[in-house]
Design an enzyme around this catalytic site. Sequence first.
Site, PDB file in Angstrom:
ATOM      1  N   SER A 159      -3.952   1.965   7.926  1.00  0.00           N
ATOM      2  CA  SER A 159      -2.886   2.585   8.967  1.00  0.00           C
ATOM      3  C   SER A 159      -4.029   3.144  10.181  1.00  0.00           C
ATOM      4  O   SER A 159      -3.493   3.078  11.249  1.00  0.00           O
ATOM      5  CB  SER A 159      -2.205   3.664   8.434  1.00  0.00           C
ATOM      6  OG  SER A 159      -1.113   3.098   7.565  1.00  0.00           O
ATOM      7  N   GLN A 216      -1.925   8.570   1.888  1.00  0.00           N
ATOM      8  CA  GLN A 216      -2.053   8.417   3.410  1.00  0.00           C
ATOM      9  C   GLN A 216      -3.194   8.900   4.092  1.00  0.00           C
ATOM     10  O   GLN A 216      -3.672   8.103   4.837  1.00  0.00           O
ATOM     11  CB  GLN A 216      -0.909   9.518   3.934  1.00  0.00           C
ATOM     12  CG  GLN A 216      -0.155   8.995   5.022  1.00  0.00           C
ATOM     13  CD  GLN A 216       1.348   9.602   5.278  1.00  0.00           C
ATOM     14  OE1 GLN A 216       1.386  10.693   4.515  1.00  0.00           O
ATOM     15  NE2 GLN A 216       1.904   9.314   6.245  1.00  0.00           N
TER      16      GLN A 216
HETATM   17  P1  NAD Z   1       2.762  -4.351   8.772  1.00  0.00           P
HETATM   18  O1  NAD Z   1       1.360  -4.384   9.476  1.00  0.00           O
HETATM   19  O2  NAD Z   1       3.054  -4.916   7.428  1.00  0.00           O
HETATM   20  O3  NAD Z   1       4.028  -5.082   9.777  1.00  0.00           O
HETATM   21  C1  NAD Z   1       4.023  -4.540  11.424  1.00  0.00           C
HETATM   22  C2  NAD Z   1       5.591  -4.657  11.258  1.00  0.00           C
HETATM   23  O4  NAD Z   1       6.228  -6.082  11.611  1.00  0.00           O
HETATM   24  C3  NAD Z   1       6.279  -3.898  10.381  1.00  0.00           C
HETATM   25  O5  NAD Z   1       7.202  -2.830  10.899  1.00  0.00           O
HETATM   26  C4  NAD Z   1       7.414  -5.047   9.869  1.00  0.00           C
HETATM   27  O6  NAD Z   1       8.666  -4.648   9.506  1.00  0.00           O
HETATM   28  C5  NAD Z   1       7.227  -5.799  11.112  1.00  0.00           C
HETATM   29  N1  NAD Z   1       7.758  -7.349  11.098  1.00  0.00           N
HETATM   30  C6  NAD Z   1       7.631  -8.412   9.897  1.00  0.00           C
HETATM   31  N2  NAD Z   1       8.137  -9.618  10.206  1.00  0.00           N
HETATM   32  C7  NAD Z   1       8.762  -9.206  11.661  1.00  0.00           C
HETATM   33  C8  NAD Z   1       9.619 -10.011  12.513  1.00  0.00           C
HETATM   34  N3  NAD Z   1       9.907 -11.249  11.912  1.00  0.00           N
HETATM   35  N4  NAD Z   1      10.055  -9.652  13.777  1.00  0.00           N
HETATM   36  C9  NAD Z   1       9.739  -8.226  14.059  1.00  0.00           C
HETATM   37  N5  NAD Z   1       9.012  -7.419  13.246  1.00  0.00           N
HETATM   38  C10 NAD Z   1       8.608  -7.849  11.942  1.00  0.00           C
HETATM   39  O7  NAD Z   1       3.451  -2.757   8.730  1.00  0.00           O
HETATM   40  P2  NAD Z   1       2.716  -1.404   8.793  1.00  0.00           P
HETATM   41  O8  NAD Z   1       2.262  -1.043  10.004  1.00  0.00           O
HETATM   42  O9  NAD Z   1       1.545  -1.523   7.714  1.00  0.00           O
HETATM   43  O10 NAD Z   1       4.094  -0.324   8.147  1.00  0.00           O
HETATM   44  C11 NAD Z   1       4.956  -1.050   7.327  1.00  0.00           C
HETATM   45  C12 NAD Z   1       5.590   0.259   7.051  1.00  0.00           C
HETATM   46  O11 NAD Z   1       4.933   1.145   6.160  1.00  0.00           O
HETATM   47  C13 NAD Z   1       6.186   1.212   8.277  1.00  0.00           C
HETATM   48  O12 NAD Z   1       7.324   1.926   8.105  1.00  0.00           O
HETATM   49  C14 NAD Z   1       4.969   2.329   8.102  1.00  0.00           C
HETATM   50  O13 NAD Z   1       5.632   3.526   8.826  1.00  0.00           O
HETATM   51  C15 NAD Z   1       4.984   2.503   6.624  1.00  0.00           C
HETATM   52  N6  NAD Z   1       3.591   3.194   6.158  1.00  0.00           N
HETATM   53  C16 NAD Z   1       3.806   4.272   5.151  1.00  0.00           C
HETATM   54  C17 NAD Z   1       2.719   4.885   4.730  1.00  0.00           C
HETATM   55  C18 NAD Z   1       2.763   5.878   3.932  1.00  0.00           C
HETATM   56  O14 NAD Z   1       3.793   6.428   3.697  1.00  0.00           O
HETATM   57  N7  NAD Z   1       1.538   6.462   3.363  1.00  0.00           N
HETATM   58  C19 NAD Z   1       1.446   4.504   5.277  1.00  0.00           C
HETATM   59  C20 NAD Z   1       1.344   3.213   6.330  1.00  0.00           C
HETATM   60  C21 NAD Z   1       2.685   2.807   6.514  1.00  0.00           C
END
Ligand code: NAD
Length: 376
Positions: free
Chosen positions: A133, A127
């Site tokens: 992120s 993280q």
């Molecule tokens: P991302 O940038 O890949 O996508 C952004 C969002 O768009 C996502 O929430 C996805 O579900 C959504 N999405 C995709 N298609 C869609 C559609 N057709 N309509 C509406 N929404 C849609 O995502 P991200 O910001 O990288 O985060 C993905 C997940 O990973 C989140 O749950 C985040 O909290 C988690 N995360 C975990 C960690 C960790 O544990 N280290 C770090 C970063 C993110």
Amino acid sequence: MQLSCVKENGAGETRVALVPADVKKLAQLGFAVSIEQGAGAAAGFADSEYAAAGATISGDRAALLRAARVLWQVQPLTVGEVALLPKGALTVSFLDPFRRRELIQQFSVSGVSAVSLEMVPRSTLAQKMDALSSQNNLAGYAAVVCAAEKLDRVFPMMMTPAGTLTAAKVLIVGVGVAGLQAIATAKRLGARVTAFDTRPVVEEQVRSLGAKFLKIELGETGQTAQGYAKELTAEQIALQQQGMAKACADSDVVITTAQVFGRPAPRIINAAMLAGMRAGSLVLDLAVTTGGNVEGADAEREVVTSSGARIIGCANFATRVPHHASQMFSSNLLAFITHFWDKEAKRVKLDADDEIMRGCLLVRDGEVAHQALKKN
Ligand code: NAD
């Protein structure tokens, strides 16, 4: 062991990969840090601050690249500049690896190693190294601030002797890192916020931020083991569009952040939905550089639709807050290097057995090392 950081050369790039506060920590690990003159200027970090922290300042970019054992950047170098790196060097930066095959090829030709920060796994341990992120978080913030500045009305409800002003309605589509910060920022400014995501687990997070979750029945959606959304079918996208058309028409601001890892961004807001929005309303597309969630969005200019709604393509919006974006980026890189630093050998361990390294190391000493790139 020389660690170099040169000025970013991407258009509109205001960040710097290394901030002065981290120079001392790198020196403690055993690095001699060199940075190009003026590299931090656009982010508010002066050469004198780097020098005071112990870095060498150089005006000779090519020499910095030729001497680098480790190179820190936000955006990748050009192919020509990768060719200057010495054999055995390690570059750590965003790489956009699936669309920049020519860079991967040059890493191989030059015999260098390359880490792609986009590929750092989403694990708890990783993280603090997760630059995607940290930068998306700030992009979500910057998009709301941009919308608040450009909207023809205020965000909060105001009760004044001159009358009551209703709160702006903001719709957030895609509730990952950027979307969550966009919700939180819009709420702080007093807007009425609704949000939608295809991953059902998000509903609770949206509610906990005080926003409303828009329910649309799409059938099976789910998420990958990495926590990413799965790609929707054409039928599901059509259902989503039907379900969102009214919410869009009812919103003053729509901010889209929807992404599907390794795929073009889903096209969600179409011309018919835009036609239903009132004149002066705003649509901000944070996925514009990966294909765009919004029909007609342009990363270079604002587009006004026939109904008078305005579409803003938000390319790289973390660059709007370069000081803090650089601070977070540099901290992500420091965490990465510290984690893989071999104290005895005084080198970065490119350990294929480590889950984080296996996830983000694309090329090791010229050999393509990542499964996803070997397959293609
Ligand atoms: P991302 O940038 O890949 O996508 C952004 C969002 O768009 C996502 O929430 C996805 O579900 C959504 N999405 C995709 N298609 C869609 C559609 N057709 N309509 C509406 N929404 C849609 O995502 P991200 O910001 O990288 O985060 C993905 C997940 O990973 C989140 O749950 C985040 O909290 C988690 N995360 C975990 C960690 C960790 O544990 N280290 C770090 C970063 C993110």
